[in-house]
Design an enzyme around this catalytic site. Structure first.
Site, PDB file in Angstrom:
ATOM      1  CG  HIS A 180      -0.445   0.214   2.523  1.00  0.00           C
ATOM      2  ND1 HIS A 180      -0.251   1.471   3.078  1.00  0.00           N
ATOM      3  CD2 HIS A 180      -0.070  -0.653   3.490  1.00  0.00           C
ATOM      4  CE1 HIS A 180       0.208   1.359   4.306  1.00  0.00           C
ATOM      5  NE2 HIS A 180       0.351   0.082   4.584  1.00  0.00           N
TER       6      HIS A 180
ATOM      7  CG  ASP B  76       2.714   1.437   8.011  1.00  0.00           C
ATOM      8  OD1 ASP B  76       2.440   0.791   6.986  1.00  0.00           O
ATOM      9  OD2 ASP B  76       1.925   1.564   8.967  1.00  0.00           O
TER      10      ASP B  76
ATOM     11  CD  GLU C 282      -2.935  -1.123   5.421  1.00  0.00           C
ATOM     12  OE1 GLU C 282      -2.880  -2.113   6.178  1.00  0.00           O
ATOM     13  OE2 GLU C 282      -2.579   0.024   5.785  1.00  0.00           O
ATOM     14  CD  GLU C 283      -1.682   2.792   7.460  1.00  0.00           C
ATOM     15  OE1 GLU C 283      -2.369   2.356   8.412  1.00  0.00           O
ATOM     16  OE2 GLU C 283      -0.474   2.556   7.332  1.00  0.00           O
TER      17      GLU C 283
ATOM     18  CG  ASP D 272       1.686  -3.182   5.492  1.00  0.00           C
ATOM     19  OD1 ASP D 272       2.399  -2.174   5.714  1.00  0.00           O
ATOM     20  OD2 ASP D 272       0.451  -3.162   5.608  1.00  0.00           O
TER      21      ASP D 272
ATOM     22  CG  HIS E  23       0.507   3.997  12.376  1.00  0.00           C
ATOM     23  ND1 HIS E  23      -0.825   3.693  12.524  1.00  0.00           N
ATOM     24  CD2 HIS E  23       0.915   3.321  11.274  1.00  0.00           C
ATOM     25  CE1 HIS E  23      -1.200   2.867  11.564  1.00  0.00           C
ATOM     26  NE2 HIS E  23      -0.152   2.624  10.794  1.00  0.00           N
TER      27      HIS E  23
END
Length: 346
Positions: free
Chosen positions: A66, A177, A207-208, A230, A318
Protein backbone atom coordinates in the site's frame (compact mmCIF):
# COMPACT_ATOMS: atom_id res chain seq x y z
CA UNK A 1 22.54 -14.73 -4.49
CA UNK A 2 21.65 -11.49 -2.70
CA UNK A 3 21.17 -8.54 -5.03
CA UNK A 4 21.94 -4.98 -3.99
CA UNK A 5 19.13 -2.51 -3.53
CA UNK A 6 19.08 1.19 -4.37
CA UNK A 7 18.02 2.78 -1.08
CA UNK A 8 17.91 6.23 -2.67
CA UNK A 9 14.49 5.25 -4.01
CA UNK A 10 13.28 4.50 -0.48
CA UNK A 11 14.50 7.94 0.59
CA UNK A 12 12.55 9.55 -2.25
CA UNK A 13 9.39 7.58 -1.48
CA UNK A 14 9.34 8.37 2.25
CA UNK A 15 9.60 12.09 1.58
CA UNK A 16 6.58 12.18 -0.75
CA UNK A 17 3.13 13.07 0.62
CA UNK A 18 0.62 10.23 0.37
CA UNK A 19 -2.24 10.51 2.83
CA UNK A 20 -4.92 7.84 2.42
CA UNK A 21 -7.04 8.77 -0.59
CA UNK A 22 -4.44 11.33 -1.70
CA UNK A 23 -1.63 9.07 -2.95
CA UNK A 24 -1.07 10.87 -6.28
CA UNK A 25 2.55 11.93 -5.73
CA UNK A 26 3.61 8.40 -4.74
CA UNK A 27 1.69 6.82 -7.61
CA UNK A 28 3.16 9.25 -10.16
CA UNK A 29 6.70 8.56 -8.94
CA UNK A 30 6.20 4.79 -9.17
CA UNK A 31 4.58 4.93 -12.58
CA UNK A 32 7.46 6.98 -13.96
CA UNK A 33 10.09 4.78 -12.30
CA UNK A 34 8.64 1.35 -13.10
CA UNK A 35 6.70 1.54 -16.37
CA UNK A 36 9.69 0.38 -18.43
CA UNK A 37 9.97 -2.78 -16.30
CA UNK A 38 6.36 -3.89 -16.86
CA UNK A 39 4.46 -5.41 -19.77
CA UNK A 40 1.39 -3.34 -18.93
CA UNK A 41 0.48 -0.52 -16.56
CA UNK A 42 -2.94 0.69 -15.47
CA UNK A 43 -4.60 2.78 -12.78
CA UNK A 44 -8.00 1.54 -11.66
CA UNK A 45 -11.04 3.50 -10.58
CA UNK A 46 -10.06 3.75 -6.92
CA UNK A 47 -6.48 4.83 -7.75
CA UNK A 48 -4.50 1.60 -7.37
CA UNK A 49 -1.44 1.38 -9.63
CA UNK A 50 -1.27 -2.10 -11.19
CA UNK A 51 1.73 -3.28 -13.20
CA UNK A 52 1.91 -6.66 -14.95
CA UNK A 53 5.06 -8.67 -15.61
CA UNK A 54 4.45 -11.79 -17.70
CA UNK A 55 5.70 -15.16 -16.48
CA UNK A 56 6.26 -18.62 -17.89
CA UNK A 57 3.95 -20.92 -15.90
CA UNK A 58 0.48 -19.63 -16.71
CA UNK A 59 -0.06 -18.95 -12.99
CA UNK A 60 -0.54 -15.54 -11.40
CA UNK A 61 1.03 -14.08 -8.26
CA UNK A 62 -0.54 -10.95 -6.78
CA UNK A 63 2.04 -8.85 -4.96
CA UNK A 64 0.53 -5.96 -3.02
CA UNK A 65 2.01 -3.01 -1.12
CA UNK A 66 0.00 0.00 0.00
CA UNK A 67 1.13 3.49 -0.97
CA UNK A 68 -0.78 5.51 1.62
CA UNK A 69 0.45 6.82 4.96
CA UNK A 70 -1.33 7.91 8.13
CA UNK A 71 -1.71 11.64 8.60
CA UNK A 72 -4.12 14.47 9.28
CA UNK A 73 -6.75 16.58 7.50
CA UNK A 74 -7.83 20.19 7.94
CA UNK A 75 -11.16 20.30 9.81
CA UNK A 76 -11.52 23.97 10.82
CA UNK A 77 -9.67 27.31 10.61
CA UNK A 78 -10.38 29.60 13.55
CA UNK A 79 -10.62 33.41 13.61
CA UNK A 80 -6.87 33.74 14.33
CA UNK A 81 -5.79 31.38 11.55
CA UNK A 82 -4.99 28.35 13.71
CA UNK A 83 -5.96 25.03 12.15
CA UNK A 84 -7.85 22.25 13.88
CA UNK A 85 -7.58 18.82 12.34
CA UNK A 86 -8.71 15.19 12.36
CA UNK A 87 -6.49 12.13 12.07
CA UNK A 88 -6.59 9.89 9.00
CA UNK A 89 -5.57 6.38 9.99
CA UNK A 90 -4.34 5.25 13.37
CA UNK A 91 -2.16 8.02 14.81
CA UNK A 92 -1.54 8.20 18.55
CA UNK A 93 -2.10 11.87 19.53
CA UNK A 94 0.79 11.57 22.03
CA UNK A 95 3.21 11.51 19.06
CA UNK A 96 1.91 14.72 17.49
CA UNK A 97 2.76 17.43 20.01
CA UNK A 98 5.58 19.80 18.98
CA UNK A 99 5.98 18.21 15.54
CA UNK A 100 6.39 19.77 12.11
CA UNK A 101 3.82 19.05 9.39
CA UNK A 102 3.15 20.07 5.81
CA UNK A 103 -0.33 21.03 4.68
CA UNK A 104 -0.85 19.93 1.08
CA UNK A 105 -2.78 22.84 -0.45
CA UNK A 106 -3.83 23.49 -4.04
CA UNK A 107 -1.13 26.18 -4.11
CA UNK A 108 1.61 23.87 -2.82
CA UNK A 109 2.77 22.48 0.54
CA UNK A 110 2.95 24.75 3.59
CA UNK A 111 5.17 24.08 6.60
CA UNK A 112 3.49 24.28 9.98
CA UNK A 113 3.98 23.23 13.59
CA UNK A 114 1.63 21.46 15.99
CA UNK A 115 1.24 23.18 19.33
CA UNK A 116 -0.86 23.31 22.47
CA UNK A 117 -1.04 25.41 25.65
CA UNK A 118 2.54 25.61 27.07
CA UNK A 119 3.43 23.82 30.29
CA UNK A 120 4.07 26.97 32.35
CA UNK A 121 0.42 28.08 32.11
CA UNK A 122 -1.18 24.68 32.65
CA UNK A 123 -2.45 23.27 35.93
CA UNK A 124 -0.74 20.40 37.71
CA UNK A 125 -3.66 18.14 36.74
CA UNK A 126 -3.31 19.11 33.07
CA UNK A 127 0.42 18.46 33.12
CA UNK A 128 -0.15 14.94 34.42
CA UNK A 129 -2.30 13.92 31.47
CA UNK A 130 -1.66 13.21 27.81
CA UNK A 131 -2.78 16.13 25.63
CA UNK A 132 -6.01 15.19 23.83
CA UNK A 133 -6.37 15.72 20.10
CA UNK A 134 -8.94 18.48 20.60
CA UNK A 135 -6.31 20.61 22.41
CA UNK A 136 -3.81 20.48 19.54
CA UNK A 137 -3.64 23.08 16.77
CA UNK A 138 -1.49 23.87 13.74
CA UNK A 139 0.30 27.20 13.40
CA UNK A 140 1.30 28.12 9.82
CA UNK A 141 2.85 31.46 10.82
CA UNK A 142 0.56 33.53 8.59
CA UNK A 143 -2.20 36.04 9.46
CA UNK A 144 -5.68 34.51 9.58
CA UNK A 145 -6.79 36.11 6.30
CA UNK A 146 -3.79 34.66 4.46
CA UNK A 147 -4.32 31.21 5.98
CA UNK A 148 -7.91 31.23 4.70
CA UNK A 149 -6.69 32.21 1.24
CA UNK A 150 -4.14 29.40 1.13
CA UNK A 151 -5.82 26.55 3.03
CA UNK A 152 -9.17 24.82 2.59
CA UNK A 153 -11.09 22.51 4.86
CA UNK A 154 -10.29 18.99 3.65
CA UNK A 155 -6.67 19.68 2.69
CA UNK A 156 -4.44 16.69 3.56
CA UNK A 157 -1.63 17.08 6.09
CA UNK A 158 1.45 14.86 6.31
CA UNK A 159 4.10 14.61 9.00
CA UNK A 160 7.43 16.28 8.20
CA UNK A 161 10.70 14.50 8.95
CA UNK A 162 13.79 13.83 6.85
CA UNK A 163 15.09 10.37 5.92
CA UNK A 164 18.17 9.54 7.98
CA UNK A 165 20.45 6.52 8.21
CA UNK A 166 21.91 5.99 11.67
CA UNK A 167 23.36 3.47 14.08
CA UNK A 168 24.22 0.04 12.73
CA UNK A 169 22.36 -0.06 9.42
CA UNK A 170 19.13 1.56 10.62
CA UNK A 171 16.84 3.99 8.81
CA UNK A 172 14.49 6.54 10.35
CA UNK A 173 11.85 8.44 8.39
CA UNK A 174 8.17 9.14 8.19
CA UNK A 175 6.00 6.76 6.14
CA UNK A 176 8.27 3.71 6.29
CA UNK A 177 4.79 2.22 6.77
CA UNK A 178 4.44 1.41 4.00
CA UNK A 179 6.94 2.99 1.62
CA UNK A 180 9.22 0.20 2.88
CA UNK A 181 6.95 -2.41 1.31
CA UNK A 182 6.44 -0.23 -1.77
CA UNK A 183 10.21 0.11 -2.18
CA UNK A 184 10.72 -3.66 -1.93
CA UNK A 185 7.99 -4.35 -4.49
CA UNK A 186 9.48 -1.75 -6.85
CA UNK A 187 12.93 -3.34 -6.57
CA UNK A 188 11.46 -6.80 -7.18
CA UNK A 189 9.83 -5.59 -10.40
CA UNK A 190 13.17 -4.21 -11.57
CA UNK A 191 14.94 -7.52 -10.96
CA UNK A 192 12.41 -10.01 -12.37
CA UNK A 193 13.56 -11.79 -15.52
CA UNK A 194 11.25 -14.37 -17.13
CA UNK A 195 9.64 -15.16 -13.77
CA UNK A 196 7.72 -18.33 -12.98
CA UNK A 197 4.59 -16.34 -12.22
CA UNK A 198 2.85 -13.65 -14.15
CA UNK A 199 3.18 -11.00 -11.49
CA UNK A 200 0.40 -8.52 -10.86
CA UNK A 201 2.08 -5.82 -8.77
CA UNK A 202 -0.54 -3.76 -6.98
CA UNK A 203 0.46 -0.51 -5.30
CA UNK A 204 -2.74 -0.03 -3.36
CA UNK A 205 -4.54 2.97 -1.89
CA UNK A 206 -6.41 3.57 1.37
CA UNK A 207 -5.04 0.62 3.36
CA UNK A 208 -4.76 2.68 6.52
CA UNK A 209 -8.49 3.44 6.56
CA UNK A 210 -9.81 -0.07 5.88
CA UNK A 211 -7.86 -1.98 3.17
CA UNK A 212 -10.08 -0.38 0.54
CA UNK A 213 -7.76 -0.35 -2.46
CA UNK A 214 -6.72 -3.97 -2.06
CA UNK A 215 -10.37 -5.00 -1.83
CA UNK A 216 -11.23 -3.64 -5.26
CA UNK A 217 -7.89 -4.47 -6.93
CA UNK A 218 -7.94 -8.12 -5.87
CA UNK A 219 -11.47 -8.54 -7.18
CA UNK A 220 -10.24 -7.65 -10.69
CA UNK A 221 -7.32 -10.11 -10.65
CA UNK A 222 -7.55 -13.91 -10.94
CA UNK A 223 -4.64 -14.75 -8.65
CA UNK A 224 -3.42 -18.23 -7.73
CA UNK A 225 -1.53 -16.94 -4.71
CA UNK A 226 -0.73 -13.59 -3.10
CA UNK A 227 1.95 -12.02 -0.94
CA UNK A 228 1.22 -8.76 0.87
CA UNK A 229 4.27 -6.58 1.59
CA UNK A 230 3.79 -4.31 4.58
CA UNK A 231 5.38 -3.23 7.84
CA UNK A 232 4.61 -4.50 11.32
CA UNK A 233 5.30 -3.05 14.73
CA UNK A 234 8.56 -4.20 16.30
CA UNK A 235 7.88 -3.89 20.01
CA UNK A 236 11.39 -4.92 21.11
CA UNK A 237 11.71 -1.81 23.24
CA UNK A 238 11.86 -0.87 26.96
CA UNK A 239 8.61 -1.40 28.81
CA UNK A 240 7.44 -4.34 26.68
CA UNK A 241 7.71 -7.94 27.85
CA UNK A 242 9.79 -10.19 25.59
CA UNK A 243 6.76 -12.38 24.92
CA UNK A 244 4.97 -9.35 23.41
CA UNK A 245 7.65 -8.19 20.96
CA UNK A 246 5.80 -9.69 17.93
CA UNK A 247 9.00 -9.25 15.86
CA UNK A 248 12.48 -7.91 16.57
CA UNK A 249 14.33 -5.29 14.57
CA UNK A 250 17.23 -6.83 12.62
CA UNK A 251 16.06 -10.46 12.90
CA UNK A 252 14.75 -10.77 9.35
CA UNK A 253 11.49 -10.64 7.43
CA UNK A 254 8.33 -11.39 9.40
CA UNK A 255 6.27 -14.25 7.96
CA UNK A 256 2.71 -14.07 9.23
CA UNK A 257 0.88 -17.01 10.68
CA UNK A 258 -2.00 -15.02 12.12
CA UNK A 259 -3.25 -11.50 12.75
CA UNK A 260 -6.72 -10.07 13.38
CA UNK A 261 -7.69 -10.31 9.71
CA UNK A 262 -5.83 -13.28 8.21
CA UNK A 263 -4.65 -16.81 8.96
CA UNK A 264 -2.04 -18.00 6.46
CA UNK A 265 -2.72 -21.46 4.97
CA UNK A 266 -0.31 -23.91 6.58
CA UNK A 267 0.96 -25.31 3.29
CA UNK A 268 1.80 -21.81 2.01
CA UNK A 269 3.45 -20.81 5.29
CA UNK A 270 5.54 -24.01 5.34
CA UNK A 271 6.67 -23.47 1.75
CA UNK A 272 7.81 -19.90 2.44
CA UNK A 273 9.70 -20.94 5.58
CA UNK A 274 11.30 -23.80 3.64
CA UNK A 275 12.56 -21.35 1.01
CA UNK A 276 14.04 -19.13 3.73
CA UNK A 277 15.90 -22.07 5.24
CA UNK A 278 17.10 -23.36 1.87
CA UNK A 279 18.41 -19.96 0.73
CA UNK A 280 19.64 -18.73 4.13
CA UNK A 281 17.20 -15.81 4.31
CA UNK A 282 16.74 -14.43 7.83
CA UNK A 283 13.11 -14.71 8.94
CA UNK A 284 10.92 -14.63 12.03
CA UNK A 285 7.40 -15.88 12.60
CA UNK A 286 4.79 -13.16 13.09
CA UNK A 287 1.72 -13.70 15.26
CA UNK A 288 -0.19 -10.50 16.03
CA UNK A 289 -3.45 -10.55 17.97
CA UNK A 290 -4.23 -7.01 16.83
CA UNK A 291 -3.84 -5.30 13.49
CA UNK A 292 -4.10 -6.41 9.90
CA UNK A 293 -3.26 -5.31 6.38
CA UNK A 294 -4.19 -5.75 2.73
CA UNK A 295 -3.83 -9.53 3.06
CA UNK A 296 -7.11 -9.44 4.98
CA UNK A 297 -8.96 -8.22 1.90
CA UNK A 298 -7.06 -10.23 -0.70
CA UNK A 299 -7.53 -13.66 0.84
CA UNK A 300 -11.32 -13.16 0.87
CA UNK A 301 -11.55 -12.02 -2.76
CA UNK A 302 -13.95 -13.95 -4.99
CA UNK A 303 -13.74 -17.64 -3.97
CA UNK A 304 -10.58 -17.03 -1.92
CA UNK A 305 -6.87 -16.55 -2.59
CA UNK A 306 -4.08 -18.29 -0.62
CA UNK A 307 -2.34 -15.28 0.93
CA UNK A 308 0.57 -14.56 3.25
CA UNK A 309 1.67 -11.21 4.66
CA UNK A 310 5.41 -10.55 4.63
CA UNK A 311 6.27 -7.88 7.17
CA UNK A 312 9.11 -5.40 7.64
CA UNK A 313 9.80 -4.96 11.39
CA UNK A 314 9.36 -1.27 12.25
CA UNK A 315 9.75 0.54 15.55
CA UNK A 316 7.68 3.64 16.42
CA UNK A 317 5.14 2.70 13.77
CA UNK A 318 2.61 5.37 12.73
CA UNK A 319 4.90 8.21 13.78
CA UNK A 320 7.36 10.49 11.99
CA UNK A 321 10.34 8.63 13.47
CA UNK A 322 9.62 5.12 12.25
CA UNK A 323 12.72 2.92 12.29
CA UNK A 324 13.62 -0.12 10.20
CA UNK A 325 16.81 -2.11 9.57
CA UNK A 326 18.44 -2.34 6.15
CA UNK A 327 19.15 -6.04 6.58
CA UNK A 328 15.43 -6.72 7.22
CA UNK A 329 14.57 -4.81 4.04
CA UNK A 330 17.13 -6.92 2.17
CA UNK A 331 15.76 -10.18 3.60
CA UNK A 332 12.19 -9.26 2.63
CA UNK A 333 13.33 -8.32 -0.86
CA UNK A 334 15.33 -11.55 -1.30
CA UNK A 335 12.36 -13.68 -0.24
CA UNK A 336 9.80 -11.85 -2.38
CA UNK A 337 12.03 -11.97 -5.47
CA UNK A 338 12.68 -15.68 -4.94
CA UNK A 339 8.97 -16.48 -4.62
CA UNK A 340 8.08 -14.56 -7.78
CA UNK A 341 11.02 -15.76 -9.85
CA UNK A 342 10.99 -19.47 -8.94
CA UNK A 343 7.42 -20.01 -7.72
CA UNK A 344 5.71 -21.27 -4.58
CA UNK A 345 5.02 -25.00 -4.89
CA UNK A 346 2.63 -25.87 -2.07
Amino acid sequence: MTKKMDFSLLKTLTQLPGLSGREDAVRNCLEETLSSYADSVRIDTLGNLILTKKGTSGKTLLLCAHMDEVGLMVRFIDERGFIRFVTVGGIDPRTLLAQRIRVQTSKGPLLGVIGTKPAHITTEVERGKAVPLCDLFIDLGFPAEQVRQLVSVGDPIVLDRSYEEFGEGLISAKAIDNRGGVFILAEVLKQLNNPYYTVQAVFSVQEEVGVRGATTAAYGIDADVSLCLDTTGAADIPGVATQDYIVRLGNGVGISVLDSMTITPKSLFDEIVSLCKKHDIAYQVRIAQRGGNDAGAIHLSKTGVPTCALSLPTRNIHSNVEVCAKKDVQAMFDLTLLCAQEGLHF
